[in-house]
Structure formats: C-alpha cells, structure tokens
Design a protein around this motif. Structure first.
Motif, short mmCIF file in Angstrom:
data_model
loop_
_atom_site.label_atom_id
_atom_site.label_comp_id
_atom_site.label_asym_id
_atom_site.label_seq_id
_atom_site.Cartn_x
_atom_site.Cartn_y
_atom_site.Cartn_z
N LEU A 1 0.76 -1.12 -0.11
CA LEU A 1 0.06 0.03 0.07
C LEU A 1 0.87 1.23 0.13
O LEU A 1 0.51 2.30 -0.84
CB LEU A 1 -1.05 -0.02 1.22
N ALA A 2 1.91 1.16 0.60
CA ALA A 2 2.64 2.51 1.01
C ALA A 2 3.65 2.76 -0.44
O ALA A 2 3.52 3.61 -1.00
CB ALA A 2 3.87 2.11 1.91
N ALA A 3 3.77 1.52 -1.02
CA ALA A 3 4.58 1.58 -2.33
C ALA A 3 3.57 2.22 -3.50
O ALA A 3 3.98 2.96 -4.19
CB ALA A 3 5.06 0.39 -2.81
N LEU A 4 2.26 1.86 -3.46
CA LEU A 4 1.39 2.55 -4.30
C LEU A 4 1.19 3.93 -4.06
O LEU A 4 0.96 4.61 -4.83
CB LEU A 4 0.05 1.89 -3.99
N GLN A 5 1.18 4.35 -2.65
CA GLN A 5 0.88 5.65 -2.24
C GLN A 5 2.14 6.41 -3.05
O GLN A 5 1.89 7.58 -3.66
CB GLN A 5 1.07 5.88 -0.58
N ARG A 6 3.38 6.13 -2.86
CA ARG A 6 4.45 6.61 -3.43
C ARG A 6 4.21 6.82 -5.02
O ARG A 6 4.56 7.91 -5.44
CB ARG A 6 5.77 5.95 -3.21
N ARG A 7 3.78 5.79 -5.60
CA ARG A 7 3.98 5.84 -7.00
C ARG A 7 2.78 7.00 -7.23
O ARG A 7 3.13 7.56 -8.47
CB ARG A 7 3.17 4.58 -7.85
#
Lengths: 200, 200
Positions: A124-130
């Motif tokens: 989820l955090a990686a998606l937020q960053r993207r």
C-alpha cells in the motif's frame, strides 16, 4: 518420534505450507518416499531456484526474474494508468484479456485476507508513493468481486485518499457469455442493483 | 508461460503431490517465494534426506532407516502373530496402544484405494510368502473399519486363502469411552448388528 527422523523432519517442513495440516504433510511426505529419486531431486532444485532466482519488482511488486520487471520498464505502456491486482496470477489474467495497456500494482498474497495473512502495508505504501510521484492519473481497482477483494479495494481507496488521482474499478454485473439460468442468484441481484440506463 | 520459469517449474513439481491441484501448487509456490531462504533450503534438504535415507523394511514393508526394521529384528516379539495395517501411521498407533506384541505387515499407501493408488500386489505377495514360510500362526487384520479398509482386508483374505493360518480382525462396535449421544448412527447400527451374548 513416530517415524524415522528424516521423515519426521520432512513432515515438519511441509507443514509450514499454508493450508497443509499434519495429515496432508504426512501424506505428501510418504508420497516423496515412493517417488523416483530424480523427481525428488528436481523438486528440491526447483524450490531453491524459485526462491533464489525470482524477486519482486521494486515498482509494481510482481514476481520477476529481474527488477524492475518487463512490464514496468516497457516504454510502450501507459504509465498514467495503474491497475491494482491482488497477485501475480491476476496480472497474467489481465494481460491475457488484453484490454489494459498501463502498468500494474500487485498487492500480493500477503495482502488479501483470503490468503490468511495480514494486509501488506508495504504494498500500500509503495502504491501511495507511485501515485504521489504525480505520474499516475488513474488507478483501476481489479480486486475480486467478493468480500476479501472488496476489503482490499477499500484499503487502497483509503490509502489514496486526498491524492489527485481518479480511482475506478472493474464493472460488475452479468458475466458476458453466461446464460441467466445458470447464474447464481447473487450475481443476478448484483447486476439488477447496478442496472444502468440503456444509453449509458 | 505465465510466471517466470523457475516459478513455473516449481509449480509443476508441486503439482505431482497427490491431492495438490494447480491452484494449491501455485499458492504453495508463492509461499516459497516469500519464505526465508534458509527455510526453503531446509525443505529442499529434508526432501532429499527423507528420500535417500529411508527405505522400506524388506520383511514388513514399513518405512525404516535400516532394513530389516527394528520391530522385525526384535527377538522379544512374537513372530507368530502378524498384524496387517494400511500404513506406517497405523504401526505407530498400534504400538502406542501397546497390546500387540507380534510383528506387522504394512500394505502402505500404494495399497489402499483411499490414497488414490492401485492395490500394491507386492505387499500382498510378500505377506503370502511370510505366511507360507510357516512361522505365522495368526494374521490380525487392522485395516480401517470403512469401505476402503474393508476392501483391503478382503484382498488380504483372498491372498491368504487356503493357507493354514488363523485370520482375525480387530473388534468393531462402540468405541470405549464414547457417549452414545455423540456417536454417529452408523456406529450404533454396526454395534447393534454385532451384538454378543453377555458371557462372550
């Protein structure tokens, strides 16, 4: 110790697989004992190779031989549309459907409660960053249309709250090609509830 | 090829386990990918060790580190009574029950239809030879009291037809310690049908 030590050790190791209880592990272990040696060696090799040679894509989280993966590095694809799926299986399925020309974001097994694991905050955090990087204009939710998938979708929506991105999800309704008489009532009810004007 | 090659290869190898379909194999393989490397190496090692270090006892067919096994070579045991069981699990169970002081004959997984395999003529032939040698006075059938177990027992009886040996089988009826209200009707019916005079 009930069985010879090597057999006991194998049973203990097999029990670590999700969904494999002690009886299944025993049955599997006994199967190993009567399998040809080459077949057992192959399995042992395949285990190590799969673990050592594959990795997760640092961008989308999908399983790949080299990170970033072939899809994420494909300049032909539309980086502004990211399709969120539960696992690697779903990426393949979407690809074979051939409609999505953007990128993916894989929540992976660790995420969906159906796999018996807790949500993966990393994905989820990686998606937020993207999304925060500004390249992504649309996030297409392609989680399963069941309780677990809906739960996963909800967590994605919450994780992206406030970000300037359009969130869509796959349409739900009658599966194309199906005959009504064979469909589960739940599907019909869902399609009825989501009915749309003819010109939509 | 849907997944990276090493992953596909692992899935194919895992599918060879009985009762493991393509979905389970996929789930197991994905589990391997996110397990610690040492754990995967341990499993790979355990597979090889179990396959290479264990063997079947040349007399009773049980799984053992060294053939003939510790039970068959135990001079304290009564070689005239041979208990026929379906698999290694059942040997352990009988041993922990502590009533049988004779030897065993293991039909093994390959025998019982419940394991999805065809009957193992080798195990039956070995039993015939043991009985024909003249040392065995009683064969105790300890297969499961269900259709598969009864089928297995029947094949043993047929294999030993005409040989001068007493064939017995474990008693069937109410499981000691059970309360009738919790028993399956089938068990009660079986016990009723097999009722015996009080002085028997």
């Amino acid at each position: 110790m009930a069985f010879p030590e090597p057999l006991e050790r194998l049973i203990r190791a097999l029990e670590k697989f999700p969904g494999v209880g002690s009886r299944s592990a025993e049955r599997m272990a006994l199967h190993v004992l009567r399998s040809p040696r080459e077949e057992v060696a192959e399995l042992a090799m395949a285990l190590r190779d799969a673990r050592v040679e594959t990795t997760r894509c640092e961008i989308c989280g999908n399983i790949t031989l080299r990170s970033p993966c072939a899809i994420c590095t494909d300049a032909e694809r539309d980086a502004s549309v990211v399709c969120v799926v539960e696992g690697p299986r779903e990426v393949e399925k979407m690809e074979s459907a051939g409609m999505h020309h953007g990128l993916y974001h894989v929540l992976l097994e660790g995420f969906a409660p159906r796999e018996g694991a807790t949500p993966d905050p990393g994905a989820l955090a990686a998606l937020q960053r993207r999304v925060a990087s500004g390249q992504v204009k649309e996030v297409v939710l392609a989680t399963a249309p069941d309780r677990e998938g809906e739960g996963a979708a909800l967590q994605v929506v919450e994780a992206l709250a406030g970000q300037p991105v359009i969130i869509t999800r796959l349409a739900r309704g009658l599966p194309v090609g199906a005959r009504l008489e064979y469909l589960h009532g739940e599907i019909l009810a869902d399609a009825y509830q989501g009915r749309r004007p003819l010109d939509a």
